[in-house]
Write a protein that holds these residues in place. Structure first.
Motif, PDB file in Angstrom:
ATOM      1  N   ARG A  48      19.292 -10.328  17.034  1.00  0.00           N
ATOM      2  CA  ARG A  48      18.262 -10.205  18.074  1.00  0.00           C
ATOM      3  C   ARG A  48      16.859 -10.228  17.489  1.00  0.00           C
ATOM      4  O   ARG A  48      15.908 -10.551  18.175  1.00  0.00           O
ATOM      5  N   ASP A  49      16.728  -9.854  16.215  1.00  0.00           N
ATOM      6  CA  ASP A  49      15.412  -9.754  15.582  1.00  0.00           C
ATOM      7  C   ASP A  49      14.733 -11.116  15.590  1.00  0.00           C
ATOM      8  O   ASP A  49      15.278 -12.095  15.083  1.00  0.00           O
ATOM      9  N   PRO A  50      13.528 -11.196  16.157  1.00  0.00           N
ATOM     10  CA  PRO A  50      12.859 -12.494  16.254  1.00  0.00           C
ATOM     11  C   PRO A  50      12.320 -13.004  14.917  1.00  0.00           C
ATOM     12  O   PRO A  50      11.880 -14.123  14.827  1.00  0.00           O
ATOM     13  N   GLY A  51      12.338 -12.179  13.883  1.00  0.00           N
ATOM     14  CA  GLY A  51      11.812 -12.599  12.599  1.00  0.00           C
ATOM     15  C   GLY A  51      10.330 -12.307  12.495  1.00  0.00           C
ATOM     16  O   GLY A  51       9.719 -11.764  13.418  1.00  0.00           O
ATOM     17  N   PRO A  52       9.744 -12.655  11.381  1.00  0.00           N
ATOM     18  CA  PRO A  52       8.315 -12.363  11.204  1.00  0.00           C
ATOM     19  C   PRO A  52       7.448 -13.212  12.131  1.00  0.00           C
ATOM     20  O   PRO A  52       7.797 -14.350  12.448  1.00  0.00           O
ATOM     21  N   PRO A  53       6.333 -12.651  12.570  1.00  0.00           N
ATOM     22  CA  PRO A  53       5.439 -13.420  13.442  1.00  0.00           C
ATOM     23  C   PRO A  53       4.765 -14.555  12.665  1.00  0.00           C
ATOM     24  O   PRO A  53       4.685 -14.531  11.440  1.00  0.00           O
ATOM     25  N   ALA A  54       4.295 -15.518  13.397  1.00  0.00           N
ATOM     26  CA  ALA A  54       3.614 -16.659  12.778  1.00  0.00           C
ATOM     27  C   ALA A  54       2.303 -16.194  12.137  1.00  0.00           C
ATOM     28  O   ALA A  54       1.636 -15.294  12.631  1.00  0.00           O
ATOM     29  N   THR A  55       1.958 -16.831  11.038  1.00  0.00           N
ATOM     30  CA  THR A  55       0.720 -16.507  10.349  1.00  0.00           C
ATOM     31  C   THR A  55      -0.454 -17.080  11.135  1.00  0.00           C
ATOM     32  O   THR A  55      -0.431 -18.243  11.556  1.00  0.00           O
ATOM     33  N   ILE A  56      -1.466 -16.248  11.318  1.00  0.00           N
ATOM     34  CA  ILE A  56      -2.667 -16.681  12.041  1.00  0.00           C
ATOM     35  C   ILE A  56      -3.795 -16.845  11.027  1.00  0.00           C
ATOM     36  O   ILE A  56      -4.063 -15.940  10.237  1.00  0.00           O
ATOM     37  N   LEU A  57      -4.429 -17.978  11.048  1.00  0.00           N
ATOM     38  CA  LEU A  57      -5.538 -18.209  10.137  1.00  0.00           C
ATOM     39  C   LEU A  57      -6.779 -17.470  10.637  1.00  0.00           C
ATOM     40  O   LEU A  57      -7.085 -17.477  11.829  1.00  0.00           O
TER      41      LEU A  57
END
Length: 82
Positions: A48-57
């Motif tokens: 269920r874990d969505p994983g790490p969030p996307a990196t934001i510049l």
């Protein structure tokens, strides 16, 4: 935990995660030689874990012109003042 308690744990997991997800988690647990409801629930939680969030510049306007410097002496002075 009684057999009824373990069975109800699996039934609850089927309601929340779906039969296919529980079956996959049980198959993975058995493949690793573990036969515990807690392990199956852990596998389901990892699925269920969505994983790490996307990196934001960081925009250039928010970039610091000078890197912060740690000043332990200032911190010690603040502690002494209290």
């Amino acid at each position: 935990m009684t057999a009824i308690g373990r069975w109800s744990t699996f039934l609850t997991a089927v309601l929340t995660d779906g039969l296919l997800a529980v079956e996959v988690a049980c198959t993975e647990a058995v493949a690793h030689g573990v036969h515990s409801a807690d392990v199956v629930l852990n596998i389901l939680a990892r699925q269920r874990d969505p994983g790490p969030p996307a990196t934001i510049l960081t925009p250039a306007a928010l970039t610091l012109p000078h890197a912060p410097v740690a000043d332990c002496a200032r911190y010690d002075n603040l502690r002494r003042a209290i």
